[in-house]
Structure formats: C-alpha cells, structure tokens
Design an enzyme around this catalytic site. Structure first.
Site, mmCIF file in Angstrom:
data_model
loop_
_atom_site.group_PDB
_atom_site.id
_atom_site.type_symbol
_atom_site.label_atom_id
_atom_site.label_comp_id
_atom_site.label_asym_id
_atom_site.label_seq_id
_atom_site.Cartn_x
_atom_site.Cartn_y
_atom_site.Cartn_z
ATOM 1 N N LYS A 54 24.404 -68.489 -30.852
ATOM 2 C CA LYS A 54 23.045 -68.770 -30.383
ATOM 3 C C LYS A 54 22.086 -67.660 -30.809
ATOM 4 O O LYS A 54 20.949 -67.914 -31.210
ATOM 5 C CB LYS A 54 23.041 -68.947 -28.855
ATOM 6 C CG LYS A 54 23.518 -70.339 -28.473
ATOM 7 C CD LYS A 54 23.958 -70.481 -27.034
ATOM 8 C CE LYS A 54 24.621 -71.857 -26.860
ATOM 9 N NZ LYS A 54 25.342 -72.029 -25.623
ATOM 10 N N GLN A 98 25.351 -69.136 -20.099
ATOM 11 C CA GLN A 98 26.524 -69.711 -20.755
ATOM 12 C C GLN A 98 27.544 -70.177 -19.710
ATOM 13 O O GLN A 98 27.971 -69.399 -18.865
ATOM 14 C CB GLN A 98 27.147 -68.663 -21.701
ATOM 15 C CG GLN A 98 28.276 -69.187 -22.554
ATOM 16 C CD GLN A 98 27.840 -70.309 -23.506
ATOM 17 O OE1 GLN A 98 26.837 -70.189 -24.195
ATOM 18 N NE2 GLN A 98 28.577 -71.401 -23.522
ATOM 19 N N ASP A 121 18.348 -75.690 -21.515
ATOM 20 C CA ASP A 121 19.547 -76.520 -21.603
ATOM 21 C C ASP A 121 19.297 -77.892 -20.966
ATOM 22 O O ASP A 121 20.100 -78.803 -21.100
ATOM 23 C CB ASP A 121 20.711 -75.847 -20.847
ATOM 24 C CG ASP A 121 21.775 -75.309 -21.789
ATOM 25 O OD1 ASP A 121 21.823 -75.775 -22.944
ATOM 26 O OD2 ASP A 121 22.555 -74.438 -21.364
#
Ligand code: NAP
Length: 281
Positions: A54, A98, A121
């Site tokens: 990322k 994460q 997200d």
C-alpha cells in the site's frame, strides 16, 4: 474456443496512470496532496506485505503516506487514541487499519471510530449504508475493482444474469450491490445454497469470492460467461491460486480473470482512488 484473459496488471497500469494525473491536478488546482495513514498492529507477515504494498502504491501515484506500526500488545484504548489523532490530522485524508487485528482488540469498534469521511476502505456502517442506496462516498475496494475490470472489457452488465458466490461484508454483499446498481439481475450464493452448480450455470457474469482453491469447475460455468475470480488461496507449494479451476474453466468461459494478476491489482488501486476522492472533498 479459449476465453479472453482479463489482464488485471495491464488494466491497472492504465488506471494507475490516470490516478497519478488526478493527484497532479489536485496539487496544481487545489494545492492539496492526498494523504493516507496506514495502521498495522502486530507482526503478521501477510499484513506486513499488504502494508508495504500500500505504501509503494501510494508513492507511485504521488499520494503522501504515513505508517503507524504498533506492537501486538497495543490496547484498545491506545489504538482508539491513535484513530482519534488521525481523524483530526489535516494532512491525512484516508485512514486504513490493516485487518485482521490481534484477537484482544475489538475490530468493529475500531472501524466505527474512523471518521466516515476518512474511511477509505468503506467498512464504516455509514459508508456501507451509502453503498446500499447507491450514493457512494467511498467505493468498496474489491467489488469496485471488479466493476472496473468488467467495464474495461466492454461488457455491459445491464439485464445480465449475475451470480456472486460469497456473502461477506467486504466482498460478496457489496459486489452484489454494485452489479445491481448496474442493472444486473443478481443472485447471491453461499454455503447453504442448494443446487449451486445449476444456479452458477445460469450466470452470464459469475463472480467467485469463497476462499477455496479451484472450487468452481468447468461444469458449473455457462458457455461464454464472464468469470471473475476474487479468491486468493495459498497452496502447499507456496503458489497463489484462485477459487476457479482456471485451466478447465477458460475452455468454457468467454472472459476470465487469472490469479494472480486479475482482481488483486485493481483492488489495490481502488484504495488510492478513495484516498484521492477524500482529498478532493
Ligand atoms: P469470507 O468472509 O470467508 O466469505 C466466504 C464466503 O464464501 C461466505 O459467504 C461463505 O458462505 C461462502 N462459501 C464458503 N464455502 C462455500 C461453498 N462450499 N459453497 C458456496 N459458498 C461458500 O471470505 P471473503 O473475505 O469474502 O474472501 C473470499 C476470498 O476472496 C478469499 O480467498 C480472500 O482471500 C479473497 N479476497 C481477495 C481480494 C482481492 O483483492 N483479490 C480481496 C478480498 C478477499 P457462508 O456465508 O454461508 O459461510
């Protein structure tokens, strides 16, 4: 005749260049550089790889990124305090925690603490609700990546029989919603579905997100169907493989995504797209 292979790497290279251009324009026109904060707790090797990717993806398109690597014994209070700090940090437009988090942490509470405006997200309940009504603040990354692949192949979803195998909150359900919003006729299958093979054989577009290697076999696929394989399974020999028996199904399908090199690269880009959208707002 063998299916057309949907090349996620090639398509994502094109999209990546477009995103880099958007970042450049944002800087030029609004004096803003999009910023992403990535939070990782503990030392899970797979999570570490994802976080590194990322950061690399951000650098490639000119997005500023910060990493917060916390020890596995971090408490819920400490993690929430960091989220609060990032929520008010003006150079940070997107926050990504994460997952999975270590077992002692409450994942749901952490996600709900992220400001919906920085939830790149699209896991926050408010953003999930927006996906449901088709008024997107942020795109759900994997399903949005799948839709881009379908579009790039010139396939019109309107009126098509779409079958999604898998009903997870991060892939199956939002995938079904995006197909529905594109006017597909959508069926969602799961582990209790009866006659799965027959349902799949109706599909013009079959999206598979189960997490079981080579689960979808050629006899489950209609001649000429578009087969999108979201699955990522690690075999004993260390190789990555999808949920679809690629070699056999490509002889029946019209279009098919490989694993790796299909959906994965597009999912990564959608996170960047959301971060840019957050900065633009
Ligand atoms: P998940 O939360 O484990 O959900 C799996 C789904 O598959 C569940 O809905 C389950 O049904 C269904 N299922 C399991 N066995 C089945 C069977 N025999 N027949 C029909 N349905 C069955 O998984 P996920 O998070 O959605 O991920 C799915 C796969 O996609 C995994 O391999 C994951 O690694 C991969 N993935 C890839 C990307 C990418 O960017 N390429 C992104 C995210 C995930 P029930 O609900 O009835 O249990």
């Amino acid at each position: 005749m063998s299916a057309k292979i949907i090349n996620g790497k090639e398509i994502s290279a094109k999209v990546r260049a477009q995103l880099a251009e958007e970042v450049r324009k944002l800087e030029e026109e609004q004096g803003t550089t999009p910023g992403l904060a990535v939070v990782i707790v503990g030392d899970d090797p797979a999570s570490r790889v994802y976080v590194n990717n990322k950061k690399k993806d951000c650098a490639e398109v000119g997005i500023y990124s910060e990493e917060y690597a916390l020890p596995a014994e971090t408490t819920q209070e400490e993690l929430i305090a960091l989220i609060d700090k990032l929520n008010s940090k003006t150079d940070i437009d997107g926050i990504l925690v994460q997952l999975p988090l270590p077992k002692h942490l409450d994942e749901k509470a952490v996600i709900e603490r992220i400001s919906p405006d920085k939830d790149v997200d699209a896991f926050h309940a408010q953003n999930v609700g927006k996906i449901m009504i088709g008024d997107y603040k942020f795109l759900p990354c994997t399903p949005a990546g799948v839709m881009e692949l379908i579009r790039e192949c010139g396939i019109d979803v309107c009126g098509k029989e779409c079958v999604v195998i898998g009903r997870s909150n991060i892939v199956g359900k939002p995938m079904a919603m995006l197909l529905l919003h594109s006017n597909g006729t959508v069926t969602i299958c799961h582990s209790r579905t009866k006659d799965l093979k027959e349902v799949c054989r109706r599909a013009d577009i079959l999206v598979v997100a189960i997490g079981r290697a080579n689960f979808v076999t050629a006899d489950m696929v209609k001649e000429g169907a578009v087969v999108i394989d979201v699955g990522m399974n690690r075999l004993e020999d260390g190789k990555l493989c999808g949920d679809v028996d690629f070699e056999a199904v490509k002889e029946v399908a019209g279009h098919i995504t490989p694993v790796p090199g299909g959906v994965g690269p597009m999912t990564r880009l959608m996170l960047l797209k959301n971060t840019i959208a957050a900065a633009a707002r």
